[in-house]
Design a protein around this motif. Structure first.
Motif, PDB file in Angstrom:
ATOM      1  N   GLU A   1       0.887  -0.992   0.142  1.00 35.42           N
ATOM      2  CA  GLU A   1       0.030   0.007  -0.053  1.00 35.42           C
ATOM      3  C   GLU A   1       0.764   1.229   0.095  1.00 35.42           C
ATOM      4  O   GLU A   1       1.967   1.178   0.526  1.00 35.42           O
ATOM      5  CB  GLU A   1      -0.913   0.089   1.149  1.00 35.42           C
TER       6      GLU A   1
ATOM      7  N   ILE B   1      -6.940   6.870   5.440  1.00 44.47           N
ATOM      8  CA  ILE B   1      -7.958   5.711   5.905  1.00 44.47           C
ATOM      9  C   ILE B   1      -9.171   6.343   6.025  1.00 44.47           C
ATOM     10  O   ILE B   1      -9.184   7.426   7.018  1.00 44.47           O
ATOM     11  CB  ILE B   1      -7.397   5.006   6.847  1.00 44.47           C
TER      12      ILE B   1
ATOM     13  N   LYS C   1      -7.872  -0.678   4.880  1.00 45.93           N
ATOM     14  CA  LYS C   1      -8.418  -0.489   3.802  1.00 45.93           C
ATOM     15  C   LYS C   1      -9.057  -1.461   2.960  1.00 45.93           C
ATOM     16  O   LYS C   1     -10.218  -1.303   2.275  1.00 45.93           O
ATOM     17  CB  LYS C   1      -7.399  -0.024   2.984  1.00 45.93           C
TER      18      LYS C   1
END
Length: 187
Positions: free
Chosen positions: A98, A104, A162
Motif C-alpha cells: 500500500e 484511511i 483499507k
C-alpha cells in the motif's frame, strides 16, 4: 447474577455449582464477543472456553466494584488477540502493499445495520482484515494499539483496514442493489 466475595471464594475452591452458574451467566456476553471474530462454531467455543478458564484462574483479580461483563469482555478480547498471534503465519502469506501515505476513511453507512447482518458481513472478510476492522472500528482501539496488540506494522494495519472497508463497501452496495431490485419487483 451478582458476583460476591463469597462466590469468588467458592470458585477458587472449585465449587462446580457456582462455576456452572457463572458460566451460564457469562456465556452470552462471551459468545457475542467472539462471534464477531470467528466464523466456525468450534473455533468460537474453543476461544470461549479458553477465555472462561482464564476468568476462573483470574477470578481473584476481579474487583467487585467494576462491571463484571466489561471485565470478561476484556479477557475475551485479549484471548482473541492471542489466538490471532498464534495463527499469524496464515496472515504472513498475504502481500502487504500500500502507499505508505494512503489515507484511511471510515465507510459511510447511512442505515443502521442489525448485529446479525453485521456479523454476516464481517464473516466475509479474511481473518486478518476482520481482526483489524473489529479492533479498530467496532472495539475502538487506536491504530497504534491495534498494531501493538497484533504485532504488525502500521502499513500492514492500514492495508488490512483499507481492504476490509473496500470489501464491506462492495457487500453493502450489492446488498442495496438486491434490495432495490426486490422492491421494484414487488411494485
Amino acid at each position: 447474577m451478582q458476583l460476591t466475595q463469597k462466590d469468588i471464594k467458592k470458585i477458587k475452591k472449585n465449587d462446580s455449582r457456582v462455576i456452572n452458574e457463572l458460566y451460564r451467566y457469562s456465556f452470552d456476553v462471551l459468545m457475542s464477543q467472539v462471534a464477531r471474530y470467528k466464523i466456525n462454531d468450534e473455533d468460537r467455543r474453543t476461544l470461549l472456553n479458553n477465555t472462561f478458564i482464564k476468568i476462573i484462574d483470574k477470578i481473584d483479580q476481579y474487583d467487585l466494584n467494576t462491571n463484571y461483563k466489561a471485565w470478561i469482555r476484556q479477557i475475551m478480547r485479549n484471548e482473541i488477540i492471542d489466538d490471532f498471534r498464534r495463527n499469524k503465519k496464515l496472515n504472513e502469506t498475504i502481500s502487504y502493499q500500500e502507499d505508505l501515505y494512503g489515507s484511511i476513511q471510515m465507510p459511510e453507512v447511512e442505515e443502521e445495520i442489525a448485529s446479525e447482518q453485521l456479523e454476516y458481513y464481517l464473516n466475509m472478510l479474511p481473518p486478518a482484515g476482520k481482526m483489524v476492522f473489529n479492533l479498530y472500528v467496532i472495539d475502538g482501539y487506536t491504530s497504534q494499539e491495534v498494531c501493538e496488540q497484533l504485532d504488525i506494522k502500521y502499513e500492514t494495519f492500514k492495508w488490512h483496514l483499507k481492504e476490509a472497508r473496500k470489501k464491506l463497501r462492495a457487500v453493502f452496495k450489492t446488498s442495496e442493489l438486491n434490495e432495490t431490485e426486490a422492491s421494484e419487483r414487488a411494485n
